[in-house]
Enzyme design. Structure first.
Site, short mmCIF file in Angstrom:
data_model
loop_
_atom_site.label_atom_id
_atom_site.label_comp_id
_atom_site.label_asym_id
_atom_site.label_seq_id
_atom_site.Cartn_x
_atom_site.Cartn_y
_atom_site.Cartn_z
N ARG A 75 -10.28 -5.93 0.94
CA ARG A 75 -9.48 -5.07 1.82
C ARG A 75 -9.61 -3.66 1.27
O ARG A 75 -10.23 -3.42 0.23
CB ARG A 75 -8.03 -5.55 1.96
N GLY A 76 -9.01 -2.71 1.98
CA GLY A 76 -9.22 -1.30 1.64
C GLY A 76 -10.40 -0.81 2.48
O GLY A 76 -11.44 -1.47 2.57
N ALA A 77 -10.21 0.35 3.10
CA ALA A 77 -11.16 0.79 4.13
C ALA A 77 -12.63 0.83 3.64
O ALA A 77 -13.50 0.23 4.28
CB ALA A 77 -10.72 2.16 4.66
N ARG A 87 -10.87 -6.47 11.69
CA ARG A 87 -9.68 -5.64 11.49
C ARG A 87 -9.86 -4.37 12.33
O ARG A 87 -10.93 -3.77 12.32
CB ARG A 87 -9.47 -5.30 10.00
N GLN A 142 0.40 -4.58 -1.85
CA GLN A 142 -0.84 -4.13 -2.49
C GLN A 142 -0.54 -3.21 -3.67
O GLN A 142 -1.34 -3.12 -4.60
CB GLN A 142 -1.73 -3.40 -1.47
N ASP A 198 -7.10 4.99 6.08
CA ASP A 198 -8.01 4.05 6.76
C ASP A 198 -8.73 4.70 7.93
O ASP A 198 -9.75 4.19 8.39
CB ASP A 198 -7.24 2.83 7.24
N ASN A 246 -2.67 5.45 7.44
CA ASN A 246 -2.73 4.69 6.18
C ASN A 246 -1.68 3.58 6.25
O ASN A 246 -0.95 3.45 7.24
CB ASN A 246 -2.51 5.62 4.98
N LYS A 247 -1.60 2.83 5.18
CA LYS A 247 -0.69 1.68 5.11
C LYS A 247 0.72 2.05 5.57
O LYS A 247 1.22 3.13 5.26
CB LYS A 247 -0.70 1.17 3.66
#
Ligand code: MRU
Length: 374
Positions: free
Chosen positions: A53-55, A90, A203, A244, A254-255
């Protein structure tokens, strides 16, 4: 980055030269487990289930997913199907589309028998480029931390706050938001990082705390709602987060919860920087709130939580009364006006169409509407 003294990236080619290996991030921080991916489907599941995960890492894994697909069947049909399958994993991080477009643009032009070799080569390049890009982000962001350190008395740490995980685990190596922190730590600057736990998947508590700890960077995990209080009391010098998807005018997605941190930072005069590689910029859109698709994930991630029991096993437990509904929005958008600057591999710029166009003249939007202040 080192894990118990061993250098790791988050994704690499297996010794047999065709399968792909990853760190399974769903097992961290309680177990360090690597996994072997042999098929397109396995790569797609690794992204969808957030083993990776993570862009930037999602993009890198998708590139290798295309290579695995071409290894199995290099036909034009499979190329198109694999692109669609990976793109559907995603919706928010635009690095996924960027990497798939890089791969498909190259592979479509080649004859089927040349596709697998070319796909592995380009996927490896995408990974190497990500490492170089993130290291450059670290170098540019370092100057901001050094500037904050100049306002401190000897030995007093610069207090940073970060949200989610935009560290080396979210990229191929170095990270985006954490790269300047690693660079500053390497330079011997006194630092302390407030780590938002980042519900619902934690996270921050699970991944950022783990990687900072492995690297010896002093940090404290806080609940997501603590940042505003700390900022009001002068306990945060600088916020740095990842993104992201960043629009052509500098809105950053972002998150979930990033927006609230940016509001608190704005209200308290705390600089709020966003670190990103070029592959996170979506030049096709301007208004992040209106135009960025926000992933909604399984409500079970909100209703339950996983943790280590005293018996040393990882268990999931219920948090809410049976029957309560939950909504699980995974990202939010911080408008450019709340962002002090964007830290890219080409330097730091204003979060604006002009700022981004100055660093990336090849993408300069001709008629991008700026967001009104206020
Ligand atoms: O849902 P995730 O864990 O993939 O979300 C990750 C983030 O929001 C990161 O902050 C973002 O990808 C920046 S990556 C360096």
């Amino acid at each position: 980055m080192l894990v118990d003294g061993v250098p790791y990236r988050t994704i690499w080619l297996a010794d047999d030269g065709w399968a792909v290996e990853i760190i399974d991030q769903t097992r961290l921080p309680h177990a360090f487990v690597t996994r072997r991916l042999e098929t397109l489907q396995a790569a797609a599941n690794a992204i969808g289930d957030m083993q990776v995960r993570g862009a930037p890492l999602i993009g890198a894994c998708a590139a290798y997913g295309m290579a695995l697909a071409m290894h199995a069947d290099p036909s034009a049909d499979n190329l198109a199907r694999s692109y669609d399958r990976l793109l559907a994993t995603r919706p928010t991080a635009v690095n996924l589309r960027w990497a798939l477009d890089e791969m498909a643009g190259l592979l479509r032009e080649l004859s089927p028998n040349a596709r697998a070799t070319a796909a592995y080569r380009r996927a490896a390049e995408i990974c190497d480029e990500d490492v170089a890009t993130c290291e450059a982000i670290g170098g540019h962001g370092l100057a901001l931390i050094e500037a904050a350190a100049r306002g401190k008395s000897a030995g007093e740490p610069v207090n940073l706050l970060t949200h989610c995980n935009a560290g080396w685990l979210a990229t191929v190596d170095w990270g985006t938001a954490l790269a300047p922190i690693y660079k500053a730590h390497e330079r011997g600057l006194a630092l302390h990082v407030w780590v938002d736990e980042t519900r619902p998947r934690n996270q921050g508590a699970a991944l950022t705390a783990w990687e900072l700890g492995r690297h010896g960077v002093p940090h404290t995990v806080i609940v997501d709602n603590a940042g505003g209080h700390l900022m009001q009391h002068g306990r945060v010098d600088l916020c740095i987060v990842g993104t992201d998807r960043t629009t052509a005018r500098g809105d950053v997605c972002n998150k979930i919860g990033t927006y609230l941190k940016a509001l608190a930072a704005h209200d308290n005069g705390v600089p709020f920087y966003v670190a990103l590689p070029h592959s996170t910029i979506d030049w096709t859109i301007h208004d992040g709130v209106a135009e960025i698709p926000i992933e909604q994930r399984d409500p079970a991630e909100v209703l339950e939580i996983a943790g280590l029991t005293p018996a040393g096993e990882v268990a999931r437990v219920a948090l809410t009364p049976a029957g309560s509904a939950a909504a699980n929005y995974a990202f939010d958008v911080t408008p450019a006006r709340l962002v002090s600057g964007l830290i890219t591999e080409r330097g730091v710029c204003a979060a604006s169409a002009d700022g981004l166009a100055g660093l990336y003249p090849e993408h300069a939007p001709e008629h991008a509407p700026e967001q009104a202040d206020g």
